[in-house]
Write an enzyme that holds these catalytic residues in place. Structure first.
Site, PDB file in Angstrom:
ATOM      1  CD  GLU A  73      48.489 -44.382-100.935  1.00  0.00           C
ATOM      2  OE1 GLU A  73      49.175 -45.156-101.613  1.00  0.00           O
ATOM      3  OE2 GLU A  73      47.289 -44.582-100.693  1.00  0.00           O
ATOM      4  CG  ASP A  85      50.269 -55.278-111.275  1.00  0.00           C
ATOM      5  OD1 ASP A  85      49.185 -55.858-111.123  1.00  0.00           O
ATOM      6  OD2 ASP A  85      50.654 -54.333-110.550  1.00  0.00           O
ATOM      7  CG  HIS A 140      51.350 -54.783-107.248  1.00  0.00           C
ATOM      8  ND1 HIS A 140      50.123 -54.290-107.597  1.00  0.00           N
ATOM      9  CD2 HIS A 140      51.660 -54.216-106.065  1.00  0.00           C
ATOM     10  CE1 HIS A 140      49.704 -53.459-106.659  1.00  0.00           C
ATOM     11  NE2 HIS A 140      50.620 -53.389-105.717  1.00  0.00           N
TER      12      HIS A 140
HETATM   13  C1  3MF Z   1      47.846 -49.866-100.227  1.00  0.00           C
HETATM   14  C2  3MF Z   1      48.506 -49.220-101.349  1.00  0.00           C
HETATM   15  C3  3MF Z   1      48.981 -50.136-102.437  1.00  0.00           C
HETATM   16  C4  3MF Z   1      50.420 -49.900-102.755  1.00  0.00           C
HETATM   17  C5  3MF Z   1      50.833 -50.745-103.907  1.00  0.00           C
HETATM   18  C6  3MF Z   1      52.269 -50.552-104.277  1.00  0.00           C
HETATM   19  C7  3MF Z   1      47.188 -50.786-103.848  1.00  0.00           C
HETATM   20  O1  3MF Z   1      47.310 -48.996 -99.342  1.00  0.00           O
HETATM   21  O2  3MF Z   1      48.615 -48.022-101.394  1.00  0.00           O
HETATM   22  O3  3MF Z   1      48.213 -49.895-103.590  1.00  0.00           O
HETATM   23  O4  3MF Z   1      50.647 -48.566-103.062  1.00  0.00           O
HETATM   24  O5  3MF Z   1      50.591 -52.048-103.551  1.00  0.00           O
HETATM   25  O6  3MF Z   1      53.107 -50.869-103.242  1.00  0.00           O
HETATM   26 MG    MG Z   2      49.855 -46.720-102.469  1.00  0.00          MG
END
Ligand code: 3MF
Ligand code: MG
Length: 344
Positions: A211, A53, A50
């Site tokens: 994801e 981060d 991020h």
């Molecule tokens: C939320 C996520 C996030 C994103 C991350 C990068 C905490 O459901 O999956 O992870 O992947 O913010 O964009």
């Molecule tokens: Mg994610």
């Protein structure tokens, strides 16, 4: 275990203190530099970021200060032999993003989201990556009447165009998620993300980060979502993990819930040369809250190992038998071939 040509990545938030919405942290915070030292030991070469981060408290810093801090982080990465994979603007914690970032109803808040995104680009450049990930966390609604969905899409497009005009080289990988924290979000699936790109000034610079858990929460199969993105050459990174049914986003160890579903994700990536595209195999996995601190990186090393073992399974599936069963339309036979192979 050899990486077989794949490059694995995770974000520093994947090594975490175990807080959840119902209880406080249960493990000590680990400093960012200590985390960096873990990457190689766990078999990882890529770091996901991020923006904050890399540059904590960036809202209080000037553009030049932000670039200076990010440049120092790049030096650290180099020392550890690590590469930044992407940077994602964190547009869901600041009070100005309560009602969304790019789709907020308040023009001053929308401007904050854009300004923050431009600083995120500065950070990405300083870290040596051209990839920005958009998890559009609060670009949606709790109640439908609070925003106009057509205008919301146009506002996201405008934000992307502003970013593309600011920097000619960056690419944006949208990470679709259908809900949580919002009741519904505007870009819930891979198809929405790719179609959104078509409305921007340069569709060739908009891709996706798929994801596993997010696809499952949308009622879709992650490997089919990946196949769709691969058909468009838009799969620029992945967030592999697992999810047990339709509930909160669990970010479980890859393959821990449904090994066959994980097998099919590895398979679609490997069959279509994902390792040769320059994209990394990203994980987005949380250790269970119940995990003790001294063993709270096992979710990462285990997920990598499961990926590599499924890769071996994918490459050793009897291709001739598979082709014959498909030709004969004996899908029960095909099912058993796969199950037998996975059972070993
Ligand atoms: C939320 C996520 C996030 C994103 C991350 C990068 C905490 O459901 O999956 O992870 O992947 O913010 O964009
Ligand atoms: Mg994610």
């Amino acid at each position: 275990m050899d990486n077989q040509g794949y490059v694995f990545s995770f974000g520093p938030w994947n090594i975490h203190e175990g807080a959840d919405p119902f209880g406080p942290t249960v493990r000590e915070s680990i400093p960012f530099n200590t985390k960096l030292a873990e990457y190689k030991k766990l078999g990882f070469d890529g770091v996901q970021f991020h923006d904050d981060d890399a540059v904590p408290k960036m809202n209080d810093l000037s553009k030049d200060q932000i670039i200076a801090e990010a440049t120092a982080v790049k030096k650290k990465l180099d020392e550890h032999g690590l590469k930044a994979e992407f940077v994602a603007p964190r547009l869901w914690e600041d009070p100005r993003t309560i009602d969304g970032g790019y789709t907020s109803n308040d023009p001053a808040c929308r401007q904050y989201a854009i300004d923050r995104s431009l600083r995120c680009i500065d950070i990405a450049k300083a870290l040596g990556t051209d990839l920005i990930v958009f998890w559009l966390a609060r670009e949606g609604t709790y109640i439908r009447e609070s925003k106009d969905s057509r205008d919301a899409v146009k506002k996201i497009v405008e934000a992307i165009d502003t970013m593309f005009a600011y920097d000619k080289t960056i690419r944006i990988a949208i990470e679709p998620k259908p809900n949580e924290p919002m009741d519904h979000t505007y870009i819930p699936t891979t198809g929405h993300a790719i179609a959104l790109g078509m409305l921007t000034s340069d569709a060739s610079r908009v891709g996706v980060n798929i994801e596993s858990a997010h696809a499952i929460l949308a009622g879709l199969d992650p490997s089919d979502e990946m196949g769709f993105a691969l058909a468009y050459d838009k799969l620029w990174t992945v967030h592999l993990n697992d999810q047990n049914g339709l509930k909160f986003d669990q970010d479980k160890t890859f393959g821990a819930v449904d090994l066959r579903r994980a097998f099919n994700q590895v398979r679609i990536l490997d069959k279509h040369g994902y390792d040769k595209t320059g994209s990394m195999v990203g994980l987005d996995i949380k250790a269970m809250r119940s995990q003790k601190a001294d063993v709270a990186t096992k979710h990462l090393s285990n997920s990598r190992e499961i990926f590599l073992r499924l890769l071996e399974k994918s490459r050793t599936l009897d291709a001739k038998a598979e082709a014959q069963l498909i030709a004969a339309r004996d899908y029960e036979g095909l099912e058993m071939l796969v199950i037998n192979h996975l059972l070993g």
